[in-house]
Design a protein around this motif. Structure first.
Motif, PDB file in Angstrom:
ATOM      1  N   TYR A 190      49.000 -20.808  73.559  1.00 44.47           N
ATOM      2  CA  TYR A 190      50.218 -20.300  74.179  1.00 44.47           C
ATOM      3  C   TYR A 190      50.839 -21.311  75.145  1.00 44.47           C
ATOM      4  O   TYR A 190      51.780 -20.985  75.848  1.00 44.47           O
ATOM      5  CB  TYR A 190      49.942 -19.009  74.956  1.00 44.47           C
ATOM      6  CG  TYR A 190      49.614 -17.823  74.095  1.00 44.47           C
ATOM      7  CD1 TYR A 190      50.530 -17.323  73.181  1.00 44.47           C
ATOM      8  CD2 TYR A 190      48.380 -17.190  74.210  1.00 44.47           C
ATOM      9  CE1 TYR A 190      50.228 -16.234  72.390  1.00 44.47           C
ATOM     10  CE2 TYR A 190      48.078 -16.090  73.419  1.00 44.47           C
ATOM     11  CZ  TYR A 190      49.007 -15.624  72.517  1.00 44.47           C
ATOM     12  OH  TYR A 190      48.703 -14.529  71.749  1.00 44.47           O
ATOM     13  N   ARG A 191      50.323 -22.529  75.201  1.00 44.57           N
ATOM     14  CA  ARG A 191      50.818 -23.505  76.176  1.00 44.57           C
ATOM     15  C   ARG A 191      51.479 -24.707  75.519  1.00 44.57           C
ATOM     16  O   ARG A 191      51.024 -25.192  74.488  1.00 44.57           O
ATOM     17  CB  ARG A 191      49.660 -24.025  77.037  1.00 44.57           C
ATOM     18  CG  ARG A 191      49.116 -22.983  77.947  1.00 44.57           C
ATOM     19  CD  ARG A 191      48.281 -23.601  79.015  1.00 44.57           C
ATOM     20  NE  ARG A 191      47.148 -22.755  79.315  1.00 44.57           N
ATOM     21  CZ  ARG A 191      46.028 -23.174  79.850  1.00 44.57           C
ATOM     22  NH1 ARG A 191      45.884 -24.438  80.152  1.00 44.57           N
ATOM     23  NH2 ARG A 191      45.061 -22.341  80.102  1.00 44.57           N
ATOM     24  N   LEU A 192      52.536 -25.178  76.147  1.00 49.84           N
ATOM     25  CA  LEU A 192      53.134 -26.463  75.786  1.00 49.84           C
ATOM     26  C   LEU A 192      52.323 -27.535  76.489  1.00 49.84           C
ATOM     27  O   LEU A 192      52.072 -27.424  77.685  1.00 49.84           O
ATOM     28  CB  LEU A 192      54.583 -26.546  76.274  1.00 49.84           C
ATOM     29  CG  LEU A 192      55.616 -25.700  75.567  1.00 49.84           C
ATOM     30  CD1 LEU A 192      56.940 -25.792  76.307  1.00 49.84           C
ATOM     31  CD2 LEU A 192      55.791 -26.145  74.150  1.00 49.84           C
ATOM     32  N   ARG A 193      51.923 -28.556  75.757  1.00 55.53           N
ATOM     33  CA  ARG A 193      51.062 -29.555  76.367  1.00 55.53           C
ATOM     34  C   ARG A 193      51.564 -30.981  76.189  1.00 55.53           C
ATOM     35  O   ARG A 193      51.290 -31.844  76.998  1.00 55.53           O
ATOM     36  CB  ARG A 193      49.656 -29.421  75.799  1.00 55.53           C
ATOM     37  CG  ARG A 193      49.044 -28.078  76.140  1.00 55.53           C
ATOM     38  CD  ARG A 193      47.852 -27.745  75.292  1.00 55.53           C
ATOM     39  NE  ARG A 193      46.975 -28.859  75.108  1.00 55.53           N
ATOM     40  CZ  ARG A 193      45.767 -28.968  75.634  1.00 55.53           C
ATOM     41  NH1 ARG A 193      45.296 -28.011  76.381  1.00 55.53           N
ATOM     42  NH2 ARG A 193      45.027 -30.023  75.398  1.00 55.53           N
ATOM     43  N   ARG A 194      52.288 -31.228  75.116  1.00 55.17           N
ATOM     44  CA  ARG A 194      52.723 -32.603  74.837  1.00 55.17           C
ATOM     45  C   ARG A 194      54.067 -32.902  75.498  1.00 55.17           C
ATOM     46  O   ARG A 194      54.944 -32.040  75.570  1.00 55.17           O
ATOM     47  CB  ARG A 194      52.837 -32.822  73.334  1.00 55.17           C
ATOM     48  CG  ARG A 194      51.519 -32.691  72.619  1.00 55.17           C
ATOM     49  CD  ARG A 194      51.595 -33.047  71.162  1.00 55.17           C
ATOM     50  NE  ARG A 194      52.962 -33.074  70.674  1.00 55.17           N
ATOM     51  CZ  ARG A 194      53.299 -32.816  69.429  1.00 55.17           C
ATOM     52  NH1 ARG A 194      52.414 -32.495  68.545  1.00 55.17           N
ATOM     53  NH2 ARG A 194      54.560 -32.879  69.049  1.00 55.17           N
ATOM     54  N   ASN A 195      54.231 -34.125  75.946  1.00 46.61           N
ATOM     55  CA  ASN A 195      55.464 -34.548  76.604  1.00 46.61           C
ATOM     56  C   ASN A 195      56.667 -34.386  75.670  1.00 46.61           C
ATOM     57  O   ASN A 195      57.745 -33.992  76.116  1.00 46.61           O
ATOM     58  CB  ASN A 195      55.325 -36.000  77.062  1.00 46.61           C
ATOM     59  CG  ASN A 195      56.519 -36.444  77.883  1.00 46.61           C
ATOM     60  OD1 ASN A 195      57.075 -35.671  78.645  1.00 46.61           O
ATOM     61  ND2 ASN A 195      56.932 -37.678  77.700  1.00 46.61           N
TER      62      ASN A 195
END
Length: 118
Positions: free
Chosen positions: A6-11
């Protein structure tokens, strides 16, 4: 706890939301939302969190991120529309009680049509 999927992690994901998404400003938080290109394909909402060093030292920033993650876990996962959402903490958030921040984020969710019916 907000699960990893559920998380955005990449730039690159953050940059895409900033460039193509729509922003909504609240008293303590700014919300960016990018709707999916293919709304017919069900997928989960993903959340990203940004807390500047202007908010405070590391322990304060981590507390703010934990608070925002908990709010998203409670209120943001009600519909899986595939949106990517970033919450950016304003410097005013330091020392504000959880309930006030929660109410501010809920208002932003409603404005962005991310509520239970959104």
């Amino acid at each position: 706890m907000l699960a990893r999927h559920y998380r955005l992690r990449r730039n690159e994901d953050f940059q895409k939301v900033y460039k193509r998404g729509k922003s909504y400003g609240g008293q303590y938080v700014v919300l960016y939302r990018l709707q999916p290109r293919l709304p017919d394909i069900p997928s989960c909402r993903r959340f990203g969190f940004s807390v500047s060093s202007k908010v405070g030292k590391a322990n304060v920033r981590n507390r703010v991120k934990r608070m925002l993650r908990e709010i998203c876990r409670r209120h943001g996962l009600r519909a899986d529309d595939g949106s990517d959402i970033i919450l950016i903490a304003r410097s005013k958030i330091k020392g504000i009680p959880f309930r006030q921040v929660e109410q501010d984020v809920i208002k932003l969710f409603k404005r962005a049509k991310l509520g239970p019916g959104g």
